[in-house]
Design a protein around this motif. Structure first.
Motif, PDB file in Angstrom:
ATOM      1  N   TYR A 271      55.982 -16.425  42.988  1.00 23.43           N
ATOM      2  CA  TYR A 271      54.783 -15.945  42.306  1.00 23.43           C
ATOM      3  C   TYR A 271      53.792 -17.095  42.247  1.00 23.43           C
ATOM      4  O   TYR A 271      54.178 -18.243  42.035  1.00 23.43           O
ATOM      5  CB  TYR A 271      55.121 -15.482  40.877  1.00 23.43           C
ATOM      6  CG  TYR A 271      56.126 -14.358  40.845  1.00 23.43           C
ATOM      7  CD1 TYR A 271      55.707 -13.034  40.865  1.00 23.43           C
ATOM      8  CD2 TYR A 271      57.488 -14.612  40.809  1.00 23.43           C
ATOM      9  CE1 TYR A 271      56.623 -11.992  40.843  1.00 23.43           C
ATOM     10  CE2 TYR A 271      58.414 -13.586  40.784  1.00 23.43           C
ATOM     11  CZ  TYR A 271      57.984 -12.270  40.800  1.00 23.43           C
ATOM     12  OH  TYR A 271      58.893 -11.249  40.786  1.00 23.43           O
TER      13      TYR A 271
ATOM     14  N   LEU B  86      53.162  -5.506  42.338  1.00 20.35           N
ATOM     15  CA  LEU B  86      53.249  -6.956  42.164  1.00 20.35           C
ATOM     16  C   LEU B  86      52.287  -7.702  43.091  1.00 20.35           C
ATOM     17  O   LEU B  86      51.743  -8.735  42.714  1.00 20.35           O
ATOM     18  CB  LEU B  86      54.678  -7.440  42.397  1.00 20.35           C
ATOM     19  CG  LEU B  86      55.651  -7.186  41.256  1.00 20.35           C
ATOM     20  CD1 LEU B  86      57.083  -7.491  41.696  1.00 20.35           C
ATOM     21  CD2 LEU B  86      55.277  -7.999  40.038  1.00 20.35           C
TER      22      LEU B  86
ATOM     23  N   GLY C  73      50.326  -9.982  40.224  1.00 19.93           N
ATOM     24  CA  GLY C  73      51.611 -10.611  39.933  1.00 19.93           C
ATOM     25  C   GLY C  73      51.844 -10.907  38.463  1.00 19.93           C
ATOM     26  O   GLY C  73      52.946 -11.265  38.079  1.00 19.93           O
ATOM     27  N   ARG C  74      50.823 -10.727  37.631  1.00 18.83           N
ATOM     28  CA  ARG C  74      50.965 -10.964  36.194  1.00 18.83           C
ATOM     29  C   ARG C  74      51.209  -9.677  35.415  1.00 18.83           C
ATOM     30  O   ARG C  74      51.271  -9.691  34.194  1.00 18.83           O
ATOM     31  CB  ARG C  74      49.714 -11.651  35.662  1.00 18.83           C
ATOM     32  CG  ARG C  74      49.540 -13.050  36.252  1.00 18.83           C
ATOM     33  CD  ARG C  74      48.365 -13.756  35.670  1.00 18.83           C
ATOM     34  NE  ARG C  74      48.658 -14.079  34.288  1.00 18.83           N
ATOM     35  CZ  ARG C  74      47.776 -14.600  33.441  1.00 18.83           C
ATOM     36  NH1 ARG C  74      46.554 -14.851  33.843  1.00 18.83           N
ATOM     37  NH2 ARG C  74      48.099 -14.863  32.206  1.00 18.83           N
TER      38      ARG C  74
END
Length: 162
Positions: free
Chosen positions: A62, A24, A28-29
């Motif tokens: 995020y 992550l 993070g996507r």
């Protein structure tokens, strides 16, 4: 909030949890399935572990990384602040003031010669002067301000060494 931080510090991380966090932090996507494949889990248990780490405060959010130069904020200034007194009220007042200013990207309460270290971004020297005159010097109780301008960034990472 203090209780939640204390609970977070006590939450043990398994090797799989660390792998999930590593994935992550790099991207993070990433989809849950891609993370699950990378760490050797199926999607459901992987998602459950991510949700548990979010609830425990280990994963705090995020966001997208934005290049400050690309958006017209090429100047980084590191500012050391010394207060007249280091009482809780003065520390809290300073913290509350700078918390409202979007130019302040980071602020640390320090030990040693200075009380706070800030990283501020701005478009140019004129914008920094305006920030200094109209905001920073207007805070009561500031004894000294020392500015250091970054000539270039050698390294930047948001990936913790897990």
């Amino acid at each position: 909030m203090e209780r939640k931080l204390a609970e977070t510090a006590k939450t043990p991380l398994s090797a799989v949890d660390r792998k999930i966090l590593g994935a992550l932090q790099e991207d993070g996507r990433m989809t849950i399935q891609a993370i699950a494949d990378r760490v050797g889990l199926s999607a459901s248990p992987c998602l459950r572990r991510i949700r548990q780490m979010e609830q425990a405060g280990i994963i705090s959010g995020y966001s997208a990384s934005v290049d400050q130069k690309a958006v017209g904020l090429p100047v980084s200034v590191f500012i050391s602040i010394k207060l007249e007194r280091q009482r809780a009220a003065e520390l809290d007042a300073f913290s509350a003031a700078i918390d409202r200013w979007p130019e302040v990207m980071e602020c640390y309460l320090m030990t040693g010669q200075f009380d706070f270290l800030l990283r501020v971004v701005c478009a140019d020297l004129q914008a920094y002067e305006q920030f200094l005159r109209e905001r920073l010097t207007q805070i009561a109780g500031v004894a000294s301000i020392e500015s250091s301008f970054s000539l270039g960034q050698v390294k930047q990472s948001r990936v913790l060494p897990l």
